[in-house]
Scaffold this motif. Structure first.
Motif, mmCIF file in Angstrom:
data_model
loop_
_atom_site.group_PDB
_atom_site.id
_atom_site.type_symbol
_atom_site.label_atom_id
_atom_site.label_comp_id
_atom_site.label_asym_id
_atom_site.label_seq_id
_atom_site.Cartn_x
_atom_site.Cartn_y
_atom_site.Cartn_z
ATOM 1 N N THR B 130 0.856 -1.177 0.000
ATOM 2 C CA THR B 130 0.000 0.000 0.000
ATOM 3 C C THR B 130 0.895 1.230 0.000
ATOM 4 N N VAL B 131 0.309 2.376 -0.308
ATOM 5 C CA VAL B 131 1.084 3.621 -0.317
ATOM 6 C C VAL B 131 1.650 3.888 1.080
ATOM 7 N N ALA B 132 0.846 3.626 2.091
ATOM 8 C CA ALA B 132 1.307 3.869 3.478
ATOM 9 C C ALA B 132 2.509 2.994 3.812
ATOM 10 N N GLU B 133 2.447 1.751 3.394
ATOM 11 C CA GLU B 133 3.573 0.841 3.669
ATOM 12 C C GLU B 133 4.837 1.314 2.951
ATOM 13 N N LYS B 134 4.663 1.720 1.709
ATOM 14 C CA LYS B 134 5.831 2.143 0.931
ATOM 15 C C LYS B 134 6.428 3.428 1.514
ATOM 16 N N LEU B 135 5.557 4.296 1.978
ATOM 17 C CA LEU B 135 6.020 5.538 2.595
ATOM 18 C C LEU B 135 6.843 5.233 3.849
ATOM 19 N N GLU B 136 6.321 4.344 4.671
ATOM 20 C CA GLU B 136 7.011 3.997 5.913
ATOM 21 C C GLU B 136 8.392 3.411 5.624
ATOM 22 N N LYS B 137 8.438 2.542 4.634
ATOM 23 C CA LYS B 137 9.716 1.897 4.292
ATOM 24 C C LYS B 137 10.697 2.919 3.708
ATOM 25 N N THR B 138 10.178 3.835 2.908
ATOM 26 C CA THR B 138 11.047 4.864 2.313
ATOM 27 C C THR B 138 11.653 5.744 3.398
ATOM 28 N N GLU B 139 10.820 6.126 4.351
ATOM 29 C CA GLU B 139 11.325 6.964 5.445
ATOM 30 C C GLU B 139 12.364 6.212 6.278
ATOM 31 N N ARG B 140 12.109 4.946 6.481
ATOM 32 C CA ARG B 140 13.013 4.144 7.305
ATOM 33 C C ARG B 140 14.393 4.001 6.641
ATOM 34 N N ILE B 141 14.402 3.712 5.335
ATOM 35 C CA ILE B 141 15.693 3.507 4.665
ATOM 36 C C ILE B 141 16.425 4.846 4.517
ATOM 37 N N ALA B 142 15.659 5.939 4.362
ATOM 38 C CA ALA B 142 16.301 7.265 4.300
ATOM 39 C C ALA B 142 16.986 7.573 5.626
ATOM 40 N N SER B 143 16.335 7.189 6.714
ATOM 41 C CA SER B 143 16.928 7.411 8.033
ATOM 42 C C SER B 143 18.215 6.593 8.199
ATOM 43 N N GLN B 144 18.211 5.373 7.688
ATOM 44 C CA GLN B 144 19.418 4.538 7.751
ATOM 45 C C GLN B 144 20.554 5.151 6.916
ATOM 46 N N LEU B 145 20.182 5.718 5.782
ATOM 47 C CA LEU B 145 21.208 6.346 4.941
ATOM 48 C C LEU B 145 21.773 7.598 5.619
ATOM 49 N N GLN B 146 20.931 8.315 6.369
ATOM 50 C CA GLN B 146 21.420 9.470 7.131
ATOM 51 C C GLN B 146 22.484 9.020 8.132
ATOM 52 N N GLU B 147 22.221 7.896 8.780
ATOM 53 C CA GLU B 147 23.194 7.363 9.745
ATOM 54 C C GLU B 147 24.494 6.974 9.028
ATOM 55 N N ARG B 148 24.321 6.447 7.838
ATOM 56 C CA ARG B 148 25.502 6.060 7.065
ATOM 57 C C ARG B 148 26.321 7.303 6.673
ATOM 58 N N ILE B 149 25.621 8.359 6.339
ATOM 59 C CA ILE B 149 26.309 9.621 5.999
ATOM 60 C C ILE B 149 27.104 10.115 7.213
ATOM 61 N N ARG B 150 26.474 10.029 8.385
ATOM 62 C CA ARG B 150 27.151 10.494 9.603
ATOM 63 C C ARG B 150 28.453 9.717 9.829
ATOM 64 N N ARG B 151 28.385 8.420 9.650
ATOM 65 C CA ARG B 151 29.580 7.591 9.879
ATOM 66 C C ARG B 151 30.649 7.838 8.817
ATOM 67 N N THR B 152 30.211 8.014 7.586
ATOM 68 C CA THR B 152 31.179 8.268 6.506
ATOM 69 C C THR B 152 31.871 9.611 6.733
ATOM 70 N N GLN B 153 31.083 10.588 7.212
ATOM 71 C CA GLN B 153 31.654 11.910 7.516
ATOM 72 C C GLN B 153 32.707 11.789 8.612
ATOM 73 N N GLN B 154 32.390 10.997 9.617
ATOM 74 C CA GLN B 154 33.350 10.768 10.713
ATOM 75 C C GLN B 154 34.649 10.178 10.174
ATOM 76 N N ALA B 155 34.511 9.193 9.299
ATOM 77 C CA ALA B 155 35.700 8.545 8.728
ATOM 78 C C ALA B 155 36.507 9.529 7.900
ATOM 79 N N ALA B 156 35.818 10.395 7.162
ATOM 80 C CA ALA B 156 36.506 11.395 6.335
ATOM 81 C C ALA B 156 37.236 12.392 7.222
ATOM 82 N N ASP B 157 36.582 12.798 8.294
ATOM 83 C CA ASP B 157 37.213 13.756 9.217
ATOM 84 C C ASP B 157 38.449 13.146 9.864
ATOM 85 N N ALA B 158 38.319 11.883 10.269
ATOM 86 C CA ALA B 158 39.450 11.208 10.919
ATOM 87 C C ALA B 158 40.621 11.083 9.952
ATOM 88 N N ALA B 159 40.331 10.781 8.716
ATOM 89 C CA ALA B 159 41.391 10.663 7.704
ATOM 90 C C ALA B 159 42.053 12.008 7.477
#
Lengths: 370, 201
Positions: B130-159
């Protein structure tokens, strides 16, 4: 490339060599002084782990002169990054919500790119090389589990599907559609009672006006005679020497390795881990209807890169990422005749006569499942 | 009736009787074979079919000596001979794999993205949501990608602190950020679709 030749020689004299596994610390991390090295059987590359822990797996893989760098994390975030042949692949997985996101780009300029046959070959062979360590330690090392799942997805990826894509589905449906109860196992039934199941696909192939793969339906539909193999033998049987690795026949005693083209007379198939999620055989043991249907699509008349199988590959990718693994599906192969003069021409006295498990024959040897 | 006619009539009657006697037996044999096969196709080799009745629990005994000359030769093959043949098959597999690999163009330049006008396949699994299900999943994976960005930024800063080049991290960051932007646009569209009265489910 001298170092590669050396690795090939090293691989030739050793089937599978694990060095340094004994150095694993209690928390699952490996001893940094003794890196884990795997030399895959049949000259299928060398894996080096820099980190092999529950939350992180990092290292490199070399095969056919190609170096693949890998890194997988598994804590609150499950993410995988591969770099090979001038391309970076990223995967972010959210199993509980049934969604994952993939991306791939040119490592030189960050531009879009696409998967090639060389890429999938290296990635899939990497999964093959990881088989033993994955089966031994995958359950205790979530990062290794995430890495292996990602490899099954990318190792069977269609070059015509964009690398940047979000895959959606219901995780509970992945569970419902698994075919674990159809996979042939050691000790099954009464001696040897093979299990068969059907696989099908839809495509634009037209074979008649009104009925089978009809013009009126613009080609084959799921379940049409010419797009369906009624008796698929799901197992961890290795592949044959033909291009797609699967054996087909009109009955269960005349299998040969070739690719029929929507042949309505061919209703039997086995080999190359038919029905397993991922390209051919590998460490993962997930079998589902979507993965079987994709195998039938690409092995029963379409080439691997056929866009006609892309709808199947996307569904199969979801299962490869999230569907449960099937337990106890491995079996010991005593004699693999694929690539030899006996392939598809084994003496019938080798069939189910307690003389060891023969694979690559014109029959499925019951000895493999005693 | 002449003698010749009686002979012919007798022969015909004998033939009919023979057919009547044999046909039911043949049908029964066919039916038995189908029943015995169970899950096993009727064409399965006899050796495989023997063990298939559901009640049978015994493991078949080792192969009995076979009278046929070819089979006798095969069963006489020692394990060592068989292993030698299997090793030759392995060498054949490796050679075939190498040949297949050497046919590929490993030095070809990386291709661009698939053509934009190409048919984009619709996933059956995605179509069930359903549209609601797809919306929920999209928001969830976007949030996971935000976390990934945070970690990648940390690694870049450390380097960067270590004075190392972090070009790969910077490029990865840019891709992840553009992906998150795309997913946020998708989520926005799904929210609109979800709120629209025509599509509310």
């Amino acid at each position: 490339m001298s170092s590669f030749r050396f690795l090939k020689k090293l691989a030739a004299v050793s089937s599978v060599v694990l060095v340094g596994c004994a150095g694993a610390a209690p928390d699952g991390t490996n001893d940094k002084d003794s890196p884990t090295v795997i030399v895959a059987p049949e000259q299928q590359g060398v894996v080096r782990f820099d980190v092999l822990s529950a939350t992180s797996v990092k290292g490199s893989y070399e095969y056919h002169g190609v170096k693949l760098d890998f890194h997988a994390e598994a804590d609150s975030l499950k993410a995988v990054t591969l770099e090979l042949r001038g391309m970076v692949l990223t995967g972010t997985f959210e199993a509980e919500d049934g969604v994952f996101d993939l991306d791939g780009f040119n490592s030189a300029d960050s531009s879009d790119t696409q998967m090639t046959e060389m890429d999938t070959t290296v990635i899939h062979t990497f999964e093959v090389a990881l088989t033993d360590v994955y089966r031994a330690r995958g359950a205790e090392l979530p990062a290794l589990e995430v890495l292996n799942r990602a490899l099954t997805v990318w190792g069977d990826y269609s070059p015509t599907v964009p690398l940047r894509r979000t895959f959606y589905g219901r995780a509970e449906r992945a569970t419902l559609q698994n075919l674990c109860n159809k996979v042939n196992r050691v000790g099954q039934g009464s001696g040897y009672a093979p299990k068969w199941t059907w696989g099908t696909h839809d495509c634009l192939t037209i074979k008649s006006a009104w009925s089978d793969c009809a013009a009126i339906t613009a080609g084959c539909m799921d379940g049409d005679d010419s797009s369906t193999v009624e008796r698929c033998f799901l197992s961890m049987h290795p592949g044959g020497s033909c291009n797609d690795g699967s054996f087909f026949g009109t009955n269960a005693s005349n299998f040969r390795c070739y690719e029929p083209d929507h042949d309505s007379n061919v209703e039997y198939s086995y080999g190359d881990c038919l029905g397993r999620c991922g390209g051919g055989c590998g460490g993962g043991t997930t079998f589902t209807q979507a993965c079987l249907n994709h195998d039938i699509c690409v092995r029963f008349g379409h080439i691997q890169i056929s866009a006609e199988c892309d709808d199947d590959v996307i569904d199969a990718a979801f299962d490869a990422a999230f569907a449960p693994s099937c337990s106890n599906v491995g079996f010991t192969v005593n004699y693999n005749w694929s690539g030899g003069s006996n392939e598809g021409k084994c003496p019938t006295s080798w069939n189910f006569t307690n003389d060891g498990c023969d694979v690559g024959c014109q029959f499925v040897d019951g000895d493999c499942f005693r | 009736m002449s003698r010749a006619r009686r002979v012919i009539a007798g022969a015909v009657l004998f033939g009919v009787a023979l057919v009547v006697a044999l046909v039911p037996r043949a049908q029964k044999r066919h039916a038995t074979a189908s029943l015995e096969g169970g899950d096993v196709p009727a064409e399965m080799p006899a050796g495989a079919r023997v063990a298939s009745p559901p009640v049978a629990k015994t493991v078949p005994a080792p192969a009995p000596p076979v009278a046929a000359p070819l089979a006798a030769t095969d069963s006489a093959m020692t394990r060592e001979q068989k292993q030698g043949l299997a090793r030759a098959a392995e060498a054949g597999r490796i050679a075939a794999r190498e040949q297949k690999l050497s046919a590929l163009d490993w030095d070809a330049a990386r291709p661009g993205a698939p053509p934009a006008d190409r048919r984009v396949p619709v996933s059956k699994k995605e179509g069930e949501l359903t549209v609601a299900e797809k919306l929920e999943k999209t928001e969830r994976i976007a949030s996971q990608l935000q976390e990934r960005i945070r970690r990648t930024q940390q690694a870049a800063d450390a380097a960067a602190k270590r004075g190392e080049e972090s070009g790969a991290e910077v490029m990865l960051l840019a891709r992840l950020q553009s992906r998150v932007s795309e997913l946020e646009r998708t989520a926005q569209a799904l929210r609109g679709e979800h709120a629209s009265p025509e599509t509310v489910q």
